[in-house]
Design an enzyme around this catalytic site. Structure first.
Site, PDB file in Angstrom:
ATOM      1  N   GLY A   1      38.034  31.413  36.713  1.00 52.88           N
ATOM      2  CA  GLY A   1      37.783  30.686  35.472  1.00 52.88           C
ATOM      3  C   GLY A   1      37.287  31.641  34.405  1.00 52.88           C
TER       4      GLY A   1
ATOM      5  N   GLU B   1      40.831  39.505  45.553  1.00 47.59           N
ATOM      6  CA  GLU B   1      41.469  38.556  46.464  1.00 47.59           C
ATOM      7  C   GLU B   1      42.861  39.105  46.762  1.00 47.59           C
ATOM      8  OE1 GLU B   1      40.908  34.596  44.782  1.00 47.59           O
ATOM      9  OE2 GLU B   1      38.785  34.701  45.227  1.00 47.59           O
TER      10      GLU B   1
ATOM     11  N   THR C   1      31.474  31.144  32.438  1.00 49.26           N
ATOM     12  CA  THR C   1      31.192  30.324  33.623  1.00 49.26           C
ATOM     13  C   THR C   1      30.896  31.221  34.816  1.00 49.26           C
ATOM     14  OG1 THR C   1      32.874  28.822  32.748  1.00 49.26           O
ATOM     15  CG2 THR C   1      32.003  28.298  34.920  1.00 49.26           C
TER      16      THR C   1
ATOM     17  N   GLU D   1      36.999  35.738  39.696  1.00 53.29           N
ATOM     18  CA  GLU D   1      38.220  36.150  38.984  1.00 53.29           C
ATOM     19  C   GLU D   1      38.126  35.549  37.598  1.00 53.29           C
ATOM     20  OE1 GLU D   1      40.535  38.030  40.410  1.00 53.29           O
ATOM     21  OE2 GLU D   1      39.849  37.954  42.471  1.00 53.29           O
TER      22      GLU D   1
ATOM     23  N   CYS E   1      45.918  34.226  32.747  1.00 55.96           N
ATOM     24  CA  CYS E   1      44.883  35.258  32.584  1.00 55.96           C
ATOM     25  C   CYS E   1      45.503  36.639  32.488  1.00 55.96           C
ATOM     26  CB  CYS E   1      43.901  35.189  33.744  1.00 55.96           C
ATOM     27  SG  CYS E   1      44.729  35.216  35.344  1.00 55.96           S
TER      28      CYS E   1
ATOM     29  N   ASN F   1      44.939  26.403  34.344  1.00 55.70           N
ATOM     30  CA  ASN F   1      46.173  26.987  33.791  1.00 55.70           C
ATOM     31  C   ASN F   1      47.317  27.044  34.803  1.00 55.70           C
ATOM     32  OD1 ASN F   1      44.724  28.968  35.184  1.00 55.70           O
ATOM     33  ND2 ASN F   1      45.702  30.602  34.033  1.00 55.70           N
TER      34      ASN F   1
HETATM   35  P1  NDP Z   1      36.252  27.423  33.142  1.00 61.26           P
HETATM   36  O1  NDP Z   1      35.393  28.585  33.452  1.00 61.26           O
HETATM   37  O2  NDP Z   1      35.854  26.524  32.055  1.00 61.26           O
HETATM   38  O3  NDP Z   1      36.452  26.512  34.413  1.00 61.26           O
HETATM   39  C1  NDP Z   1      36.918  26.997  35.654  1.00 61.26           C
HETATM   40  C2  NDP Z   1      36.468  26.054  36.745  1.00 61.26           C
HETATM   41  O4  NDP Z   1      35.049  26.104  36.841  1.00 61.26           O
HETATM   42  C3  NDP Z   1      36.810  24.592  36.476  1.00 61.26           C
HETATM   43  O5  NDP Z   1      37.090  23.939  37.695  1.00 61.26           O
HETATM   44  C4  NDP Z   1      35.522  24.086  35.871  1.00 61.26           C
HETATM   45  O6  NDP Z   1      35.398  22.706  35.960  1.00 61.26           O
HETATM   46  C5  NDP Z   1      34.507  24.802  36.725  1.00 61.26           C
HETATM   47  N1  NDP Z   1      33.158  24.894  36.166  1.00 61.26           N
HETATM   48  C6  NDP Z   1      32.773  24.829  34.875  1.00 61.26           C
HETATM   49  N2  NDP Z   1      31.416  24.916  34.784  1.00 61.26           N
HETATM   50  C7  NDP Z   1      30.955  25.045  36.053  1.00 61.26           C
HETATM   51  C8  NDP Z   1      29.650  25.144  36.641  1.00 61.26           C
HETATM   52  N3  NDP Z   1      28.537  25.138  35.909  1.00 61.26           N
HETATM   53  N4  NDP Z   1      29.548  25.262  37.967  1.00 61.26           N
HETATM   54  C9  NDP Z   1      30.648  25.284  38.741  1.00 61.26           C
HETATM   55  N5  NDP Z   1      31.902  25.140  38.261  1.00 61.26           N
HETATM   56  C10 NDP Z   1      32.062  25.040  36.931  1.00 61.26           C
HETATM   57  O7  NDP Z   1      37.703  28.035  32.898  1.00 61.26           O
HETATM   58  P2  NDP Z   1      39.005  27.246  32.437  1.00 61.26           P
HETATM   59  O8  NDP Z   1      39.285  26.119  33.377  1.00 61.26           O
HETATM   60  O9  NDP Z   1      38.888  26.987  30.983  1.00 61.26           O
HETATM   61  O10 NDP Z   1      40.122  28.345  32.720  1.00 61.26           O
HETATM   62  C11 NDP Z   1      40.454  29.314  31.836  1.00 61.26           C
HETATM   63  C12 NDP Z   1      39.791  30.632  32.180  1.00 61.26           C
HETATM   64  O11 NDP Z   1      40.146  31.033  33.494  1.00 61.26           O
HETATM   65  C13 NDP Z   1      40.224  31.751  31.285  1.00 61.26           C
HETATM   66  O12 NDP Z   1      39.111  32.513  30.893  1.00 61.26           O
HETATM   67  C14 NDP Z   1      41.118  32.576  32.173  1.00 61.26           C
HETATM   68  O13 NDP Z   1      41.203  33.929  31.802  1.00 61.26           O
HETATM   69  C15 NDP Z   1      40.485  32.405  33.494  1.00 61.26           C
HETATM   70  N6  NDP Z   1      41.430  32.716  34.547  1.00 61.26           N
HETATM   71  C16 NDP Z   1      41.252  33.859  35.284  1.00 61.26           C
HETATM   72  C17 NDP Z   1      42.172  34.209  36.252  1.00 61.26           C
HETATM   73  C18 NDP Z   1      41.964  35.426  37.104  1.00 61.26           C
HETATM   74  O14 NDP Z   1      42.597  35.496  38.152  1.00 61.26           O
HETATM   75  N7  NDP Z   1      41.134  36.371  36.729  1.00 61.26           N
HETATM   76  C19 NDP Z   1      43.366  33.400  36.494  1.00 61.26           C
HETATM   77  C20 NDP Z   1      43.434  32.220  35.675  1.00 61.26           C
HETATM   78  C21 NDP Z   1      42.502  31.906  34.740  1.00 61.26           C
HETATM   79  P3  NDP Z   1      35.965  21.766  34.766  1.00 61.26           P
HETATM   80  O15 NDP Z   1      37.266  22.295  34.313  1.00 61.26           O
HETATM   81  O16 NDP Z   1      36.106  20.483  35.428  1.00 61.26           O
HETATM   82  O17 NDP Z   1      34.917  21.827  33.715  1.00 61.26           O
END
Ligand code: NDP
Length: 481
Positions: A227, A461, A231, A249, A283, A151
């Site tokens: 993420g 963080e 996850t 996070e 987020c 994002n």
């Molecule tokens: P995901 O959890 O799908 O992915 C986040 C990252 O983790 C990506 O690089 C993804 O790779 C990777 N990933 C996925 N599966 C695995 C695994 N099994 N092992 C290790 N890494 C893995 O989240 P999104 O990318 O869809 O992002 C959106 C989410 O992030 C929302 O829920 C949002 O709220 C959260 N978010 C939280 C923030 C915070 O600060 N709390 C800030 C911004 C977002 P790939 O994409 O290549 O599959």
């Protein structure tokens, strides 16, 4: 077609398996580059490069480390237009937003931690009457893993990398496969800034393959992850038996509490932003809006009227408020939530439809959507949608407002609109959230702790919290005569 290769040991290289993924431009749905579909072999190579670089990097003087990081910050600034265009094309976000927020913040992340590390101190405790002096050594951990979402791609990628390397660690990092471009471009910047080879290794690929190999790696001792909550739970389950240090996070479903005594115009303008900035894919967006009953009808009418005026269009157009959503699957997920809300009995007050932008018919555009709910426990009010969709609902009093605000499994941020100082204090203390904004939203001071409670994450963080995460404290006790 451009190939997004891995940056390992200072060199750009194809994945060992020579497998590639398509990378889409969300504004038109076309594939415009190919991305390395890396696996455990590439992660092993990245780990080995990071391991080899660690002894020397961890002993680099703070002055030298800081200088290199400041050069990276400056180079990001100097390449602002190029990086913003790349971010906007990869993610679908308006170009003006990438120029104003994403790229400047990526630069600030490096600049901030370049300076913070020179001020990072540790504690000393004299054991009075026992003839002993204790001090705390804060040593880097070694090779650490950084995994970031799509994002705010470069913004969140650098938010992890900068404190990790400032503290003397070396890094294996994976950006989201959905938005790899600016992380790819960062490799060149690091080389140009003189970052020694192997200090930062960027591996592209999917979560289940490249990401999984990072979290499973027995010698990558700390993982900083941003993420989704599911996850994050998977990462915690995988990493726990290896006793890795984790900073998670995760998702949010943030409440926006609007009291009748607020500064109405400021609240309205900011609430439009906190609802739909970055297509609602932040987020920290306030996706659940609760309004004091005496103000509710006026708010509903004015808010819906203002939302109807928001412009959805091609990200390069300076006049758009919203660009494209990040991917087709994500668009479909958001649309399915809007349909589900209606099946649950909620009312779509405006929006809800996909938008066709002339000349870019294959793009992933969606109207900003406002949904009125009557039950704060319905799914649309409980689950993270992560798109341009907000719910609105009235509350009766402070007790009711707090019950609704806290009545979710998430606890990332909350926004409060009131001019009553006593209420500000009462409600801020009672909100279950890592961050509370009062009469503002998304105002960030990088020294402050950042993170969530409940299912929004573990750890903090930001500022010295990040430097504490990326170091291991060691107590040294010296007995003297
Ligand atoms: P995901 O959890 O799908 O992915 C986040 C990252 O983790 C990506 O690089 C993804 O790779 C990777 N990933 C996925 N599966 C695995 C695994 N099994 N092992 C290790 N890494 C893995 O989240 P999104 O990318 O869809 O992002 C959106 C989410 O992030 C929302 O829920 C949002 O709220 C959260 N978010 C939280 C923030 C915070 O600060 N709390 C800030 C911004 C977002 P790939 O994409 O290549 O599959």
């Amino acid at each position: 077609m451009l190939q997004i290769t891995n940056y390992i040991n200072g060199i750009f290289e194809a994945p060992v398996n020579d497998q590639w993924l398509d990378n889409y431009d969300p504004s038109n749905g076309n594939v415009y580059s190919h991305i390395s579909n890396s696996d455990a072999k590439d992660i092993e190579n990245a780990y080995n490069a990071a391991k080899a670089a660690y002894p020397s990097w961890s002993q680099t003087t703070l002055d030298e480390r800081s200088k290199i990081m400041l050069r990276i910050a400056t180079l990001i600034e100097e390449n602002l237009d190029m990086l913003a265009e790349a971010e906007s094309k990869d993610n679908g976000k308006p170009l003006w937003l990438a120029k104003a927020v994403d790229i400047p913040r990526a630069s600030s992340n490096f600049r901030f931690f370049a300076n913070a590390i020179t001020q990072f101190a540790s504690e000393a405790h004299e054991s009075v009457g026992m003839g002993a002096m204790n001090f705390t050594l804060r040593q880097p951990i070694g090779v650490v893993g950084c995994i970031s979402p799509w994002n705010l791609p470069l913004y969140l990628f650098t938010w992890k990398i900068a404190p990790a390397i400032a503290a003397g660690n070396t890094v294996v990092a994976k950006p989201s496969e959905v938005t790899p471009m600016t992380a790819f471009l960062l490799g060149n910047i690091c080389t140009e800034a003189g970052l020694p080879k192997g200090v930062l290794n960027i591996v592209h690929g999917t979560g289940p393959s490249a990401g999984q190999a990072i979290i499973e790696h027995p010698d990558i001792k700390a993982i900083s992850f941003t993420g989704g909550t599911a996850t994050g739970a998977h990462i915690a389950r995988t990493a726990a038996p290896m006793f890795k240090k984790l900073s998670l996070e995760l998702g949010g479903k943030n409440p926006n509490l609007i009291f009748a005594d607020c500064d109405y115009e400021n609240m309205m303008t900011t609430t439009l932003r906190s609802s739909f900035a970055n297509q609602g894919q932040i987020c920290l967006c306030g996706s659940r809006i609760f309004v004091e009953r005496s103000l509710y009808d006026k708010f509903k009418e004015d808010f819906v009227a203002r939302v109807k005026k928001l412009v959805v269009g091609h990200p390069s157009d300076n006049n758009v408020n919203l660009g494209a959503l990040v991917s087709k699957p994500h668009l479909e997920k958001v649309v399915s939530y809007i349909e589900m809300a209606q099946e649950e009995g909620a009312t779509v007050l405006t929006g809800g439809n996909q938008v066709t932008v002339g000349g870019y018919e294959g793009g992933y555009y969606l109207e900003p959507t406002v949904i009125e709910v009557t039950d704060d426990k319905c799914r649309i009010n409980q689950e993270e949608v992560f798109g341009p969709v907000v719910t609105i609902m009235p509350f009766d009093d402070e007790v009711d407002a707090l019950a609704k605000a806290n009545g979710v499994r998430y606890g990332l941020s909350a926004t409060l609109w009131t001019s009553d100082l006593n209420r500000t204090m009462r409600v801020s203390k009672a909100l279950e959230a890592g961050i509370v904004w009062v009469n503002t939203w998304l105002m960030r001071d990088l020294r402050t702790p950042f993170g969530g409670v409940k299912n929004s994450g573990v750890g903090r963080e930001g500022g010295f919290e990040a430097l504490r995460f990326f170091t291991e404290p060691k107590n040294v006790c010296i007995k003297y005569e």
